[in-house]
Motif scaffolding. Sequence first.
Motif, short mmCIF file in Angstrom:
data_model
loop_
_atom_site.label_atom_id
_atom_site.label_comp_id
_atom_site.label_asym_id
_atom_site.label_seq_id
_atom_site.Cartn_x
_atom_site.Cartn_y
_atom_site.Cartn_z
N ILE A 141 -24.29 -2.64 -8.69
CA ILE A 141 -23.00 -2.82 -9.36
C ILE A 141 -21.84 -2.99 -8.38
CG2 ILE A 141 -23.69 -1.56 -11.44
CD1 ILE A 141 -22.34 0.91 -10.37
N PHE A 142 -22.10 -2.81 -7.09
CA PHE A 142 -21.05 -2.95 -6.09
C PHE A 142 -21.21 -4.26 -5.32
CE2 PHE A 142 -21.20 1.61 -6.84
CZ PHE A 142 -19.85 1.93 -6.92
N PRO A 143 -20.10 -4.82 -4.83
CA PRO A 143 -20.19 -6.04 -4.03
C PRO A 143 -20.94 -5.78 -2.73
CG PRO A 143 -17.97 -5.14 -3.94
CD PRO A 143 -18.71 -4.38 -5.00
N THR A 144 -21.43 -6.83 -2.13
CA THR A 144 -22.32 -6.72 -0.98
C THR A 144 -21.72 -5.88 0.15
OG1 THR A 144 -23.24 -8.88 -1.52
CG2 THR A 144 -23.66 -8.02 0.69
N MET A 145 -20.46 -6.12 0.49
CA MET A 145 -19.85 -5.44 1.63
C MET A 145 -19.69 -3.95 1.41
SD MET A 145 -16.95 -8.00 3.20
CE MET A 145 -15.93 -7.87 1.72
N ALA A 146 -19.58 -3.53 0.13
CA ALA A 146 -19.35 -2.12 -0.17
C ALA A 146 -20.60 -1.41 -0.67
CB ALA A 146 -18.24 -1.99 -1.22
N ARG A 147 -21.70 -2.15 -0.80
CA ARG A 147 -22.89 -1.61 -1.47
C ARG A 147 -23.47 -0.41 -0.74
NH1 ARG A 147 -25.91 -6.47 -2.82
NH2 ARG A 147 -24.27 -6.60 -4.41
N ALA A 148 -23.66 -0.51 0.56
CA ALA A 148 -24.28 0.59 1.31
C ALA A 148 -23.40 1.84 1.30
CB ALA A 148 -24.55 0.15 2.75
N THR A 149 -22.09 1.64 1.47
CA THR A 149 -21.17 2.78 1.47
C THR A 149 -21.16 3.47 0.11
OG1 THR A 149 -19.77 1.69 3.11
CG2 THR A 149 -18.79 3.50 1.85
N ALA A 150 -21.07 2.67 -0.95
CA ALA A 150 -21.03 3.24 -2.29
C ALA A 150 -22.32 3.98 -2.62
CB ALA A 150 -20.78 2.14 -3.32
N SER A 151 -23.46 3.41 -2.25
CA SER A 151 -24.74 4.06 -2.51
C SER A 151 -24.85 5.37 -1.74
CB SER A 151 -25.89 3.13 -2.12
OG SER A 151 -25.88 1.95 -2.90
N THR A 152 -24.38 5.37 -0.50
CA THR A 152 -24.44 6.59 0.32
C THR A 152 -23.58 7.69 -0.28
OG1 THR A 152 -24.84 5.30 2.32
CG2 THR A 152 -24.03 7.55 2.61
N ILE A 153 -22.36 7.34 -0.67
CA ILE A 153 -21.45 8.33 -1.25
C ILE A 153 -22.04 8.88 -2.54
CG2 ILE A 153 -19.19 8.66 -2.32
CD1 ILE A 153 -18.09 6.60 -0.32
N SER A 154 -22.60 8.01 -3.38
CA SER A 154 -23.17 8.45 -4.65
C SER A 154 -24.35 9.39 -4.43
CB SER A 154 -23.63 7.23 -5.46
OG SER A 154 -22.53 6.38 -5.77
N VAL A 155 -25.19 9.08 -3.45
CA VAL A 155 -26.34 9.94 -3.16
C VAL A 155 -25.87 11.31 -2.65
CG1 VAL A 155 -28.30 10.26 -1.60
CG2 VAL A 155 -27.96 8.06 -2.74
N VAL A 156 -24.86 11.32 -1.79
CA VAL A 156 -24.32 12.58 -1.27
C VAL A 156 -23.78 13.42 -2.43
CG1 VAL A 156 -22.50 13.61 0.13
CG2 VAL A 156 -23.85 11.71 1.05
N VAL A 157 -23.06 12.79 -3.34
CA VAL A 157 -22.52 13.51 -4.50
C VAL A 157 -23.67 14.05 -5.35
CG1 VAL A 157 -21.22 13.26 -6.65
CG2 VAL A 157 -20.34 12.26 -4.54
N GLY A 158 -24.75 13.28 -5.47
CA GLY A 158 -25.92 13.76 -6.20
C GLY A 158 -26.54 14.98 -5.56
N VAL A 159 -26.57 15.00 -4.23
CA VAL A 159 -27.09 16.17 -3.51
C VAL A 159 -26.19 17.38 -3.74
CG1 VAL A 159 -27.56 17.13 -1.23
CG2 VAL A 159 -28.26 14.79 -1.76
N VAL A 160 -24.88 17.16 -3.73
CA VAL A 160 -23.93 18.25 -4.02
C VAL A 160 -24.18 18.78 -5.43
CG1 VAL A 160 -21.50 18.83 -4.34
CG2 VAL A 160 -22.20 17.40 -2.41
N GLY A 161 -24.41 17.87 -6.38
CA GLY A 161 -24.72 18.28 -7.74
C GLY A 161 -25.99 19.12 -7.81
N THR A 162 -27.00 18.72 -7.04
CA THR A 162 -28.25 19.48 -6.99
C THR A 162 -28.02 20.90 -6.49
OG1 THR A 162 -29.55 17.47 -6.58
CG2 THR A 162 -30.52 19.57 -5.92
N ILE A 163 -27.26 21.02 -5.41
CA ILE A 163 -26.96 22.35 -4.86
C ILE A 163 -26.21 23.20 -5.87
CG2 ILE A 163 -25.71 23.58 -3.05
CD1 ILE A 163 -26.23 21.13 -1.24
N CYS A 164 -25.21 22.60 -6.51
CA CYS A 164 -24.43 23.33 -7.52
C CYS A 164 -25.32 23.75 -8.69
CB CYS A 164 -23.28 22.47 -8.02
SG CYS A 164 -22.00 22.14 -6.79
N GLY A 165 -26.24 22.88 -9.09
CA GLY A 165 -27.14 23.21 -10.19
C GLY A 165 -28.07 24.36 -9.86
#
Length: 227
Positions: free
Chosen positions: A155-179
């Motif tokens: 869903i993100f443009p090519t230039m931002a795809r890796a950064t957006a995916s990395t940030i989303s994964v990190v937030v998912g890890v934070v969610g896991t820890i909080c859970g």
Amino acid sequence: SSSSSSSSSPPRSSRWEQAKEEMRRFMMPLGKLKGHYTLLVRSCSLLFVRGFCGFPAQFFMFKVLQERYGYSTLEVTAITIGGGMLSIFAYVSAGKISDRVGRRPVLSIVYATYFLSLLLFYNSSGGAFTVMSWVVFAASMFGLDVLNNAIVSEIFPTMARATASTISVVVGVVGTICGIVTEGLIFGHYTRSHWASTSYVALPGFACVGLVWLLPEPAFQSLDGDG
């Protein structure tokens, strides 16, 4: 000697410029996300809720088979092998089906299946139904991995795809820890049962079914576009 040491070290203005340049390089990937911050928040919200509500149950999914339902190590191994075979099929099928009908419809169905089978497994009374719900839970878990990675990256443009995916994964890890922390607090202060507290933490996870539809549908679009 003091004059020679001062002459060999770079001036303060030069060090300041170097620091600014390093900061500019560090922030450059975030700058490429300009205009897509709302999309980033939505994808992060999806993965945070998935991590918060789902991963505590995954943490205990083998332990509960043995300690609550009384399966031996050999039986758990057999169940895991059976579940693994189905998971491979689900892993491949999830991607293929979503290519045909879209990421969002398939992902929302898999999310509903995931959290429903999670609750059924953790609150069943043993026997064949427990095994079946565990297998479906495991298979849908792997299906989510495929579809979440696909939709968040596409869903993100090519230039931002890796950064957006990395940030989303990190937030998912934070969610896991909080859970996991929340499950532990509920266990310690209220239920004294990991199975019950895990179920309570999982209940809000059905929100993921709706959060998926806040994201754009990428399945029928070119990945080389501007997004």
